[in-house]
Design a protein around this motif. Sequence first.
Motif, PDB file in Angstrom:
ATOM      1  N   VAL A 196      49.224  46.645  46.214  1.00  0.00           N
ATOM      2  CA  VAL A 196      48.247  47.154  46.620  1.00  0.00           C
ATOM      3  C   VAL A 196      47.624  47.916  45.549  1.00  0.00           C
ATOM      4  O   VAL A 196      48.199  48.887  45.320  1.00  0.00           O
ATOM      5  CB  VAL A 196      48.094  47.686  47.934  1.00  0.00           C
ATOM      6  CG1 VAL A 196      46.764  47.856  48.434  1.00  0.00           C
ATOM      7  CG2 VAL A 196      48.924  46.713  48.793  1.00  0.00           C
ATOM      8  N   ARG A 197      46.369  47.628  45.003  1.00  0.00           N
ATOM      9  CA  ARG A 197      45.654  48.301  44.056  1.00  0.00           C
ATOM     10  C   ARG A 197      44.222  48.452  44.413  1.00  0.00           C
ATOM     11  O   ARG A 197      43.520  47.662  45.245  1.00  0.00           O
ATOM     12  CB  ARG A 197      45.477  47.663  42.622  1.00  0.00           C
ATOM     13  CG  ARG A 197      46.836  47.556  41.965  1.00  0.00           C
ATOM     14  CD  ARG A 197      46.813  47.026  40.451  1.00  0.00           C
ATOM     15  NE  ARG A 197      46.247  45.339  40.545  1.00  0.00           N
ATOM     16  CZ  ARG A 197      45.443  44.846  39.645  1.00  0.00           C
ATOM     17  NH1 ARG A 197      45.723  45.373  38.416  1.00  0.00           N
ATOM     18  NH2 ARG A 197      44.670  43.881  39.659  1.00  0.00           N
ATOM     19  N   VAL A 198      43.813  49.933  44.180  1.00  0.00           N
ATOM     20  CA  VAL A 198      42.281  50.062  44.691  1.00  0.00           C
ATOM     21  C   VAL A 198      41.493  50.588  43.198  1.00  0.00           C
ATOM     22  O   VAL A 198      42.076  51.484  42.879  1.00  0.00           O
ATOM     23  CB  VAL A 198      42.266  51.290  45.835  1.00  0.00           C
ATOM     24  CG1 VAL A 198      40.906  51.557  45.960  1.00  0.00           C
ATOM     25  CG2 VAL A 198      42.947  50.735  46.828  1.00  0.00           C
ATOM     26  N   LEU A 199      40.590  49.925  42.755  1.00  0.00           N
ATOM     27  CA  LEU A 199      40.125  50.282  41.736  1.00  0.00           C
ATOM     28  C   LEU A 199      38.405  49.977  41.815  1.00  0.00           C
ATOM     29  O   LEU A 199      37.768  49.535  42.886  1.00  0.00           O
ATOM     30  CB  LEU A 199      40.248  48.848  40.643  1.00  0.00           C
ATOM     31  CG  LEU A 199      41.684  48.930  40.079  1.00  0.00           C
ATOM     32  CD1 LEU A 199      41.766  47.660  39.046  1.00  0.00           C
ATOM     33  CD2 LEU A 199      42.145  50.063  39.538  1.00  0.00           C
ATOM     34  N   PRO A 200      37.738  51.026  41.351  1.00  0.00           N
ATOM     35  CA  PRO A 200      36.281  51.083  41.652  1.00  0.00           C
ATOM     36  C   PRO A 200      35.525  49.900  40.482  1.00  0.00           C
ATOM     37  O   PRO A 200      36.168  49.504  39.566  1.00  0.00           O
ATOM     38  CB  PRO A 200      35.892  52.577  40.836  1.00  0.00           C
ATOM     39  CG  PRO A 200      36.990  52.891  39.930  1.00  0.00           C
ATOM     40  CD  PRO A 200      38.160  52.285  40.609  1.00  0.00           C
ATOM     41  N   PHE A 201      34.420  49.884  40.906  1.00  0.00           N
ATOM     42  CA  PHE A 201      33.672  48.517  40.086  1.00  0.00           C
ATOM     43  C   PHE A 201      33.321  49.172  38.843  1.00  0.00           C
ATOM     44  O   PHE A 201      33.109  50.410  38.763  1.00  0.00           O
ATOM     45  CB  PHE A 201      32.300  48.180  40.907  1.00  0.00           C
ATOM     46  CG  PHE A 201      32.580  47.334  41.993  1.00  0.00           C
ATOM     47  CD1 PHE A 201      33.082  46.175  42.067  1.00  0.00           C
ATOM     48  CD2 PHE A 201      32.360  47.930  43.292  1.00  0.00           C
ATOM     49  CE1 PHE A 201      33.284  45.247  43.090  1.00  0.00           C
ATOM     50  CE2 PHE A 201      32.159  47.072  44.471  1.00  0.00           C
ATOM     51  CZ  PHE A 201      32.773  45.782  44.394  1.00  0.00           C
ATOM     52  N   GLY A 202      33.472  48.359  37.729  1.00  0.00           N
ATOM     53  CA  GLY A 202      33.333  48.805  36.255  1.00  0.00           C
ATOM     54  C   GLY A 202      34.756  48.926  35.753  1.00  0.00           C
ATOM     55  O   GLY A 202      34.697  49.139  34.302  1.00  0.00           O
ATOM     56  N   ALA A 206      39.092  45.298  37.613  1.00  0.00           N
ATOM     57  CA  ALA A 206      38.266  45.294  38.923  1.00  0.00           C
ATOM     58  C   ALA A 206      37.300  44.140  39.032  1.00  0.00           C
ATOM     59  O   ALA A 206      36.750  43.715  37.686  1.00  0.00           O
ATOM     60  CB  ALA A 206      37.732  46.456  38.944  1.00  0.00           C
ATOM     61  N   PRO A 207      37.402  43.625  39.783  1.00  0.00           N
ATOM     62  CA  PRO A 207      36.185  42.509  40.116  1.00  0.00           C
ATOM     63  C   PRO A 207      34.613  43.000  40.190  1.00  0.00           C
ATOM     64  O   PRO A 207      34.333  44.010  40.113  1.00  0.00           O
ATOM     65  CB  PRO A 207      36.399  42.074  41.401  1.00  0.00           C
ATOM     66  CG  PRO A 207      37.065  42.971  42.318  1.00  0.00           C
ATOM     67  CD  PRO A 207      37.899  43.893  41.309  1.00  0.00           C
ATOM     68  N   GLU A 208      33.912  41.972  39.511  1.00  0.00           N
ATOM     69  CA  GLU A 208      32.337  42.379  39.272  1.00  0.00           C
ATOM     70  C   GLU A 208      31.856  42.418  40.698  1.00  0.00           C
ATOM     71  O   GLU A 208      32.262  41.931  41.768  1.00  0.00           O
ATOM     72  CB  GLU A 208      31.948  41.270  38.443  1.00  0.00           C
ATOM     73  CG  GLU A 208      32.301  41.164  37.320  1.00  0.00           C
ATOM     74  CD  GLU A 208      31.770  42.531  36.413  1.00  0.00           C
ATOM     75  OE1 GLU A 208      30.966  43.132  36.667  1.00  0.00           O
ATOM     76  OE2 GLU A 208      32.722  42.793  35.441  1.00  0.00           O
ATOM     77  N   PRO A 209      30.921  43.124  41.025  1.00  0.00           N
ATOM     78  CA  PRO A 209      30.138  43.271  42.228  1.00  0.00           C
ATOM     79  C   PRO A 209      29.390  42.164  42.627  1.00  0.00           C
ATOM     80  O   PRO A 209      28.888  41.221  41.718  1.00  0.00           O
ATOM     81  CB  PRO A 209      28.987  44.520  41.823  1.00  0.00           C
ATOM     82  CG  PRO A 209      29.505  45.237  40.872  1.00  0.00           C
ATOM     83  CD  PRO A 209      30.436  44.436  39.980  1.00  0.00           C
ATOM     84  N   GLY A 210      29.743  41.651  43.795  1.00  0.00           N
ATOM     85  CA  GLY A 210      29.016  40.548  44.405  1.00  0.00           C
ATOM     86  C   GLY A 210      29.949  39.066  44.107  1.00  0.00           C
ATOM     87  O   GLY A 210      29.781  37.959  44.632  1.00  0.00           O
ATOM     88  N   GLY A 211      31.006  39.320  43.391  1.00  0.00           N
ATOM     89  CA  GLY A 211      32.012  38.268  43.354  1.00  0.00           C
ATOM     90  C   GLY A 211      31.731  37.291  42.287  1.00  0.00           C
ATOM     91  O   GLY A 211      30.859  37.494  41.536  1.00  0.00           O
TER      92      GLY A 211
END
Length: 358
Positions: A196-202, A206-211
């Motif tokens: 399980v990983r928790v990464l902020p946007f950017g 990390a995935p881009e905002p909006g998918g």
Amino acid sequence: MSNALAVATVTQALALLIEHHLHPEIDMAVSVETRKPPSDPPPDPTITVFLHQVSHNPSMRNNDLVTRASDGTLLKRPAAALDLHFLISAYGEETELVGQRLIGSVVRTLHEIPVLPQELIEEAARRPYLAGSDLAESLQKVRFTPLQMDIDETSKLWGMLHNTPYSLSVVYQASLVLLDGHQKPVPAKPVQKPDVRVLPFGAPGAPEPGGVTDGAGATPPAGAAPTAETSGARPTGTPSRKTRRPGAKATGAEAAGASSGESRSAAAKTATNSGATSTVRATVAKAASGGGGRAAKKAAGDPSAGRGGGSKPGGASARSRTRATGSGVRDGGRDGTGRTGAAGRPDDPGHPDDGTES
């Protein structure tokens, strides 16, 4: 869930429940038997527990479907949901009301303990003919509910018992009994390594905002150089789909397209003005030819023009020319006195007058 021995186990456990709760009201030896009412009533105190009907539970009828995975692996085995209908009869000395005393004890017991206890199920499963019953492990409890039968239903029930005299009885329904199939579902594999990983946007990875909107927009690994597909840049030569807001400056091909469009619009406007000027000239020439010398004098600025025949200065011909030209004729315009002099030009080709009186 339980196997096929659950039906017989419930019957035996019900007989044990009635037998264990006869006292202290009943101070005599009572035989509790799991069979149909006898054709020859016994003289000794006796209670019979007879399963006369087995029906499918209507509320659980559609929940017994087999569930399998895409590869055919069994995930959920079928289960038959049953309702058991019991006829409980009492026998004994009629003069001492033994049968009525026994029925009262049965009703009190099932009203006080409506759910079949687990210890009685385990005791019933210890019988040699019920070895292997797993009803005690089932999560579904068996509950007893009294049923009301009218005279017609009672007569039909006892009519099915050939050569059996009627005896004081009560009817109860046991619900719910679930019978499982033979096949066992394959248990799900346990989680070997939770990740399980928790990464902020950017952040890298990390995935881009909006998918991702298309299949080519996968998230690049950490440290990888961005490409045209991953960075979202538009390839060279691809037209932009953005709509320019009103008042924004056009750039590149848009400015060139706008200039060519303006040139075409100016050319069309010039052609329209040229056509309007030719129409005005023809109208002025026609009015001048119809008015004769007076129209020419008036156009030239002669004050005596327009008086003959009782016409006022700037008569019908002037009004015609003014109406035809709108806000003024381009070729002549207005002179210092405000008169329109476009029709009085002596060099206008085809003019009948040369600007002098004959």
